[in-house]
Design an enzyme around this catalytic site. Structure first.
Site, PDB file in Angstrom:
ATOM      1  N   TYR A  90      -1.222   0.310  10.934  1.00  0.00           N
ATOM      2  CA  TYR A  90      -1.256  -0.266   9.529  1.00  0.00           C
ATOM      3  C   TYR A  90      -0.282  -0.226   8.595  1.00  0.00           C
ATOM      4  CZ  TYR A  90      -3.537  -0.819   4.805  1.00  0.00           C
ATOM      5  OH  TYR A  90      -3.783  -0.934   3.614  1.00  0.00           O
ATOM      6  N   LYS A 145       1.833  -3.374   7.113  1.00  0.00           N
ATOM      7  CA  LYS A 145       1.891  -3.646   5.603  1.00  0.00           C
ATOM      8  C   LYS A 145       3.641  -3.579   5.267  1.00  0.00           C
ATOM      9  CE  LYS A 145      -2.118  -4.197   3.665  1.00  0.00           C
ATOM     10  NZ  LYS A 145      -2.476  -5.345   3.060  1.00  0.00           N
ATOM     11  N   GLU A 184       0.271   3.631   1.911  1.00  0.00           N
ATOM     12  CA  GLU A 184       0.470   3.913   3.339  1.00  0.00           C
ATOM     13  C   GLU A 184       1.971   3.718   3.944  1.00  0.00           C
ATOM     14  OE1 GLU A 184      -1.690   5.407   5.674  1.00  0.00           O
ATOM     15  OE2 GLU A 184      -3.154   6.002   3.839  1.00  0.00           O
ATOM     16  N   THR A 233       0.954  -1.175  -0.129  1.00  0.00           N
ATOM     17  CA  THR A 233       0.036   0.074  -0.096  1.00  0.00           C
ATOM     18  C   THR A 233       0.934   1.222  -0.004  1.00  0.00           C
ATOM     19  OG1 THR A 233      -1.368   1.415   1.300  1.00  0.00           O
ATOM     20  CG2 THR A 233      -0.322  -0.268   2.334  1.00  0.00           C
TER      21      THR A 233
END
Ligand code: NDP
Ligand code: GDP
Length: 322
Positions: free
Chosen positions: A149, A153, A127, A125
């Site tokens: 998160y 990831k 992110e 991601t």
């Protein structure tokens, strides 16, 4: 024809990917976690509920993943399952670490044990870029995650690369920027906005409460992005790819697109609520998908305007019929 196993098949991307793979003639198997509620609505909306072979299992339970690999005889594995909502990752950081992070190793182990020749896709991601280290982020941009998160990831991303380098697993990692659709979870900002616009238009809601509307995202359409996942696994060599549109927009301007489609002014309905601000924010994301275009022949084909109006129209129909 080949079989594919999708974890997270009940999620937004899982549903679109399952549809794409069925259209291509794959036997599609999906891992389904036990829940108290019905999680098959997306597969039903796409009309494929009966065509996906569901296998009970949980990403945190390696034995169930081994059985899923055995039962599906999959030669392509798409690991999309995750606790995927950034805001929740501060409330449940350890669950997020287990499900979004450690579970990637569970799935990689299941592949390595049952069929090390199977091709593996990891749902990484944007992110992971978090506090961005370059104005436009590509595969060479250093990572700086800003949420539990993002950190989880990043672990999964590096484990995929590590299994590629250690065990010759055909593992590819798609660094996907935000992608949305009428099947997006209601907690994410685009869907929250399109649902609220539809409700306000139909007199079922008065106001929309949001957090940081100045943050910017590179939003694309999930239907386009699942094509990129498939393309990655068709390459001779596994690799990592940024998948993005190359355009970034504020939450505020996205609201404007949604409300004006219904003849409404978002400023008449919007309230800022501190509850929706995050402990640490990713202020801006903007991807450079040049490598995906050059190597996969992929590029985003849906504009933000088309995407948001598609979502508003779908929510207008849903709200009307509830
Ligand atoms: P969703 O949140 O819609 O779907 C997540 C899926 O994971 C659901 O099917 C969910 O099942 C499943 N899941 C959660 N926990 C477990 C578990 N313990 N065991 C088995 N399955 C589990 O996510 P999206 O479809 O939007 O995203 C797909 C993937 O891509 C995710 O990994 C996400 O983090 C990542 N990603 C998404 C982006 C986006 O913008 N959409 C951007 C970049 C990456 P259930 O329905 O039962 O809860
Ligand atoms: P994310 O990029 O994966 O966190 O996707 P989201 O759709 O959850 O959030 C995108 C951006 O919208 C983030 O910068 C949020 O802080 C911002 N945002 C502002 N208000 C809200 C809100 O009410 N809900 C959500 N989910 N995000 C909001």
């Amino acid at each position: 024809m080949a079989n594919a196993l999708i974890t997270g098949v009940t999620g937004q991307d899982g549903a679109y990917l399952a549809k794409l793979l069925l259209e291509k003639g794959y036997g599609v198997y999906g891992l389904i976690a036990r829940r108290g509620t019905d999680t098959l609505w997306r597969l039903r909306e796409l009309g494929i509920e009966q065509q996906v072979e569901l296998i009970n299992g949980d990403l945190t339970d390696l034995s169930s993943l081994i059985r899923a690999m055995e039962k599906s005889q999959a030669s392509e594995v798409y690991n999309l399952g995750a606790q995927s909502f950034v805001a929740t990752s501060w409330e449940q950081p350890l669950l997020t670490a287990q499900v979004t992070g450690i579970s990637v190793t569970n799935m990689l182990e299941a592949v390595r044990i049952v069929n090390p020749k199977a091709r593996f896709y990891q749902a990484s991601t944007s992110e992971m870029f978090g506090l961005i280290q370059a104005e436009k982020q590509d595969e060479t941009t250093p990572f700086y995650p800003r949420s539990p998160y993002g950190v989880a990831k990043l672990y999964g991303h590096w484990m995929t690369i590590n299994y590629r380098e250690s065990f010759n697993i055909h593992g590819s990692s798609g660094i996907l920027f935000n992608h949305e659709s009428p099947l997006r979870g209601i907690e994410f900002v685009t869907r929250k906005v399109t649902d609220a616009a539809a409700r306000i238009k139909q007199g079922k809601q008065q106001e929309l409460r949001l957090g940081n509307i100045d943050s910017k995202r590179d939003w694309g359409f999930a239907g386009d992005y699942v094509e990129a996942m498939w393309l990655m696994l068709q390459q001779d060599q596994p690799d990592d790819y940024v998948i993005a549109t190359g355009r970034t927009t504020t939450v505020r301007d996205m609201c404007k697109i949604a409300f004006s489609h219904l003849g409404l002014n978002y400023e008449d309905h919007l309230a800022i609520d501190p509850k929706f601000f995050r402990p640490a924010e990713v202020e801006v994301l903007l991807g450079n998908p040049a490598k995906a275009k050059a190597k996969l022949g992929w590029e985003a084909s849906t504009s933000l305007e088309t995407l948001i109006t598609m979502m508003v129209d779908a929510d207008m129909r849903r709200v009307e019929h509830e």
